[in-house]
Design an enzyme around this catalytic site. Sequence first.
Site, PDB file in Angstrom:
ATOM      1  N   LYS A   1       0.986  -1.232  -0.176  1.00 20.75           N
ATOM      2  CA  LYS A   1       0.149  -0.048   0.222  1.00 20.75           C
ATOM      3  C   LYS A   1       0.507   1.795  -0.275  1.00 20.75           C
ATOM      4  O   LYS A   1       0.171   1.975  -0.958  1.00 20.75           O
ATOM      5  CB  LYS A   1      -0.809  -0.128   1.265  1.00 20.75           C
TER       6      LYS A   1
ATOM      7  N   ASN B   1     -10.288  -9.447  -3.115  1.00 16.42           N
ATOM      8  CA  ASN B   1      -8.843  -9.722  -3.393  1.00 16.42           C
ATOM      9  C   ASN B   1      -7.840 -11.175  -2.984  1.00 16.42           C
ATOM     10  O   ASN B   1      -8.925 -11.180  -2.205  1.00 16.42           O
ATOM     11  CB  ASN B   1      -8.044  -8.672  -3.740  1.00 16.42           C
TER      12      ASN B   1
ATOM     13  N   ASP C   1      -6.806  -3.925   6.008  1.00 13.12           N
ATOM     14  CA  ASP C   1      -7.097  -5.353   6.231  1.00 13.12           C
ATOM     15  C   ASP C   1      -7.168  -6.096   8.145  1.00 13.12           C
ATOM     16  O   ASP C   1      -6.228  -7.087   8.653  1.00 13.12           O
ATOM     17  CB  ASP C   1      -5.923  -6.381   5.637  1.00 13.12           C
TER      18      ASP C   1
ATOM     19  N   ASP D   1      -9.102   2.279   5.324  1.00 13.26           N
ATOM     20  CA  ASP D   1      -8.781   1.430   3.783  1.00 13.26           C
ATOM     21  C   ASP D   1     -10.685   1.264   3.454  1.00 13.26           C
ATOM     22  O   ASP D   1     -10.962   1.043   2.061  1.00 13.26           O
ATOM     23  CB  ASP D   1      -7.636   1.556   3.687  1.00 13.26           C
ATOM     24  N   ASP D   2     -10.241  -0.235   3.987  1.00 14.30           N
ATOM     25  CA  ASP D   2     -11.061  -1.073   3.370  1.00 14.30           C
ATOM     26  C   ASP D   2     -12.820  -0.626   3.541  1.00 14.30           C
ATOM     27  O   ASP D   2     -13.281  -1.213   3.159  1.00 14.30           O
ATOM     28  CB  ASP D   2     -11.400  -2.323   4.309  1.00 14.30           C
TER      29      ASP D   2
HETATM   30  N1  NAI Z   1     -11.596  -4.184  -4.470  1.00 13.62           N
HETATM   31  C1  NAI Z   1     -11.327  -3.836  -3.090  1.00 13.62           C
HETATM   32  O1  NAI Z   1     -10.461  -2.495  -3.183  1.00 13.62           O
HETATM   33  C2  NAI Z   1     -11.600  -3.883  -2.211  1.00 13.62           C
HETATM   34  C3  NAI Z   1     -11.425  -5.861  -2.122  1.00 13.62           C
HETATM   35  N2  NAI Z   1     -11.631  -6.149  -0.464  1.00 13.62           N
HETATM   36  C4  NAI Z   1     -11.945  -7.704  -0.694  1.00 13.62           C
HETATM   37  O2  NAI Z   1     -13.524  -8.062   0.050  1.00 13.62           O
HETATM   38  C5  NAI Z   1     -13.275  -9.445   0.629  1.00 13.62           C
HETATM   39  C6  NAI Z   1     -13.674  -8.761   1.943  1.00 13.62           C
HETATM   40  O3  NAI Z   1     -12.933  -7.731   2.501  1.00 13.62           O
HETATM   41  P1  NAI Z   1     -14.002  -7.645   4.233  1.00 13.62           P
HETATM   42  O4  NAI Z   1     -15.134  -6.966   3.392  1.00 13.62           O
HETATM   43  O5  NAI Z   1     -13.113  -6.881   4.878  1.00 13.62           O
HETATM   44  O6  NAI Z   1     -14.049  -9.103   4.670  1.00 13.62           O
HETATM   45  P2  NAI Z   1     -14.808  -9.471   5.805  1.00 13.62           P
HETATM   46  O7  NAI Z   1     -14.255 -11.222   6.439  1.00 13.62           O
HETATM   47  O8  NAI Z   1     -15.144  -8.607   7.231  1.00 13.62           O
HETATM   48  O9  NAI Z   1     -16.319 -10.024   5.367  1.00 13.62           O
HETATM   49  C7  NAI Z   1     -16.071 -10.909   4.477  1.00 13.62           C
HETATM   50  C8  NAI Z   1     -18.138 -11.549   4.680  1.00 13.62           C
HETATM   51  O10 NAI Z   1     -18.278 -11.757   3.435  1.00 13.62           O
HETATM   52  C9  NAI Z   1     -18.998 -12.784   3.366  1.00 13.62           C
HETATM   53  N3  NAI Z   1     -19.628 -14.413   3.038  1.00 13.62           N
HETATM   54  C10 NAI Z   1     -18.339 -14.992   3.709  1.00 13.62           C
HETATM   55  N4  NAI Z   1     -18.644 -16.195   2.557  1.00 13.62           N
HETATM   56  C11 NAI Z   1     -19.645 -15.877   1.716  1.00 13.62           C
HETATM   57  C12 NAI Z   1     -20.364 -16.345   1.212  1.00 13.62           C
HETATM   58  N5  NAI Z   1     -20.236 -18.042   0.169  1.00 13.62           N
HETATM   59  N6  NAI Z   1     -21.783 -15.667   0.094  1.00 13.62           N
HETATM   60  C13 NAI Z   1     -22.042 -14.566   1.015  1.00 13.62           C
HETATM   61  N7  NAI Z   1     -21.733 -14.040   1.433  1.00 13.62           N
HETATM   62  C14 NAI Z   1     -20.735 -14.628   1.822  1.00 13.62           C
HETATM   63  C15 NAI Z   1     -19.454 -13.329   4.748  1.00 13.62           C
HETATM   64  O11 NAI Z   1     -20.669 -13.765   5.507  1.00 13.62           O
HETATM   65  C16 NAI Z   1     -18.798 -11.581   5.645  1.00 13.62           C
HETATM   66  O12 NAI Z   1     -19.947 -11.363   5.469  1.00 13.62           O
HETATM   67  C17 NAI Z   1     -11.720  -9.690   0.323  1.00 13.62           C
HETATM   68  O13 NAI Z   1     -11.540 -10.497  -0.608  1.00 13.62           O
HETATM   69  C18 NAI Z   1     -11.123  -8.000   0.476  1.00 13.62           C
HETATM   70  O14 NAI Z   1      -9.473  -8.564  -0.631  1.00 13.62           O
HETATM   71  C19 NAI Z   1     -11.580  -5.055   1.009  1.00 13.62           C
HETATM   72  C20 NAI Z   1     -11.466  -4.034   0.644  1.00 13.62           C
HETATM   73  C21 NAI Z   1     -11.291  -3.137  -0.341  1.00 13.62           C
HETATM   74  C1  PYR Z   2      -7.410  -4.063  -2.321  1.00 14.19           C
HETATM   75  C2  PYR Z   2      -7.948  -4.008  -0.817  1.00 14.19           C
HETATM   76  O1  PYR Z   2      -7.786  -3.068   0.491  1.00 14.19           O
HETATM   77  C3  PYR Z   2      -8.298  -5.779   0.374  1.00 14.19           C
HETATM   78  O2  PYR Z   2      -8.121  -6.202  -0.892  1.00 14.19           O
HETATM   79  O3  PYR Z   2      -7.978  -6.120   0.967  1.00 14.19           O
HETATM   80 MG    MG Z   3      -7.410  -4.113   2.278  1.00 19.91          MG
END
Ligand code: NAI
Ligand code: PYR
Ligand code: MG
Length: 604
Positions: free
Chosen positions: A201, A446, A273, A295-296
């Site tokens: 980052k 991701n 994260d 950030d998330d």
């Molecule tokens: N593109 C971007 O800029 C970003 C992407 N992300 C990605 O988002 C993802 C989640 O991050 P967080 O919200 O922090 O994680 P988290 O662990 O807080 O939340 C994950 C959520 O997904 C749900 N989930 C799990 N399995 C599932 C399924 N089969 N069907 C539907 N929902 C399901 C869980 O119940 C939970 O509510 C990660 O892969 C991360 O890399 C996160 C931040 C930024």
């Molecule tokens: C991009 C980012 O912050 C994440 O996947 O957690």
């Molecule tokens: Mg992140």
Amino acid sequence: MWNAARFAASSLTRSTRRFSTAIPGPCIVHKRGADILHDPWFNKDTGFPLTERDRLGLRGLLPPRVISFEQQYARFMESYRSLEKNTKGQPEGVVALAKWRILNRLHDRNETLYYRVLIDNIQDFAPVIYTPTVGLVCQNYSGLFRRPRGMYFSAKDKGEMMSMIYNWPAHQVDMIVLTDGSRILGLGDLGVQGIGIPIGKLDMYVAAAGINPQRILPVMLDVGTNNQKLLEDRLYLGLRQRRLEGEEYISIVDEFMEAVHTRWPKAIVQFEDFQMKWAFETLQRYRKRFCTFNDDIQGTAGVALAGLLGAVRAQGRPLADFVKQKIVVVGAGSAGLGVLNMAVQAVARMAGNGEAAAKYHFFLIDKDGLVTKERKNLDPMAAPFAKDPGAIDGLREGASLVEVVKKVKPHVLLGLSGVGGVFSQEVLQAMRESDSAKPAIFAMSNPTMNAECTAEDAFKHAGENIVFGSGSPFDNVDLGNGKVGYVNQANNMYLFPGIGLGALLAGARIISDGMLQAASECLASYMTDEDIQKGILYPSIHSIRHITVEVGAAVLRAAVAEELAEGHCDVGPKELMNMSKEETLDYVTRNMWFPVYSPLVHEK
Ligand SMILES: NC(=O)C1=CN([C@@H]2O[C@H](COP(=O)(O)OP(=O)(O)OC[C@H]3O[C@@H](n4cnc5c(N)ncnc54)[C@H](O)[C@@H]3O)[C@@H](O)[C@H]2O)C=CC1
Ligand SMILES: CC(=O)C(=O)O
Ligand SMILES: [Mg+2]
């Protein structure tokens, strides 16, 4: 809106800055001889001019020939390209790690050259130093570890952090990215191995926002790990204990925040994260006391909102129609809930009605299906988005994703679940019945293997008229007959560097919702209608430095408007307030670091 003519004239354009002959200002060093060669901040390898070798006691420590920066640059790129050629056909992970290693070696040796090649080749190198490869690097961190980078504060350091922070060699730190490694991308708890994320980052901060690399600090708070495999791995480099919880946990974060702000009161801390419960808890706890953001939750929300508004424009509809969009969010974690909260605020602003009404069109799905008010142990953060069961098309508690998509016919399907492939063929095909002429599919998780679907599958199953975004990069899809399915990288990298830069140059006391909204609106209005019509919602990563200037200026101006700006260096709040929009852009641009070899001057 982006003004190409102005930027072309600015001092940052590649044509003027690339290997410019203008003499950069001197840089003071407090070391001499071999110590300089071993310090990547100052090292120029064979690029030290003879006079400097004399001045700094380097004569005889290097081969006699002086190699110019241009030659060093070309030699590195040649090595990189031949590595690409020589590893063709090898497994993807092997190639990715080989590329990361060659870049990391340069990073360890010569930061000026490293950041220059990174800035100039950001499209090629971002996937190596950031997502997706950074995920693989974190997973293999113990084996890849050669030299430390950043700082590690562990549960064993309780009571020591206030003095430990002074072990960091830089006098000033502007930007800190902090993780506890508990939710690294979609890869789960990687403990101390998650340090790769703050490093990646902050590399983006230097490349996109021009934050001086001598003023960045990646930090790992090692409070243990609940990853059994790591606990049993004899090479694991973190604490071999289960994660601290409750008061014990928060007291470690408190101590770190106090220590950091005692030494560097104006440093900005980006939380990255953290697992959901601590992501929200720490945000609430610190956001009014320190200049900090998550950030998330917040960066992702701003990027997603810009994408959602772009999706409305792509349908040829006025922005005000955003309030009518049906949006299914898959993933009720920090990222998914962050997006929904910001989208609701936007709808409430646009429609001028309360937030309750705004939630009507939003559907939240987690691992147990559709979230309704009947959900047992409903998370308080998700509760505002829980539906009345049966109220909408008879959808019941826990309805599956495919059921929800078939019944709701959403305009947008947005994944932040961390689960690769959860947008199955059936789900994507159901999106063909969307009420939108140009449905949007965002597979934002991701790294690549955790994306809810691939770009190719999205266009194949959901139809060629979709708009597509993914968190990690995919190639554009060839739809035949000269048609292209555009892939947008819907990643918070388009905002976090500008949020940090704007807050820094404003000397903002805190990072407010208004500043984050300004960042998102700036990104949303960046693309032309022509691009949006093609399905291009975000700028190319080539322009990341340009968009970051714009976002930084927008954030700064919002801080000034809210009277949160206390000034930066010798620019006081009054001066900031009197700057026109153009002057703010110029001020931001002028304060961005750019990698050139500066003459080194030794001072005891
Ligand atoms: N593109 C971007 O800029 C970003 C992407 N992300 C990605 O988002 C993802 C989640 O991050 P967080 O919200 O922090 O994680 P988290 O662990 O807080 O939340 C994950 C959520 O997904 C749900 N989930 C799990 N399995 C599932 C399924 N089969 N069907 C539907 N929902 C399901 C869980 O119940 C939970 O509510 C990660 O892969 C991360 O890399 C996160 C931040 C930024
Ligand atoms: C991009 C980012 O912050 C994440 O996947 O957690
Ligand atoms: Mg992140």
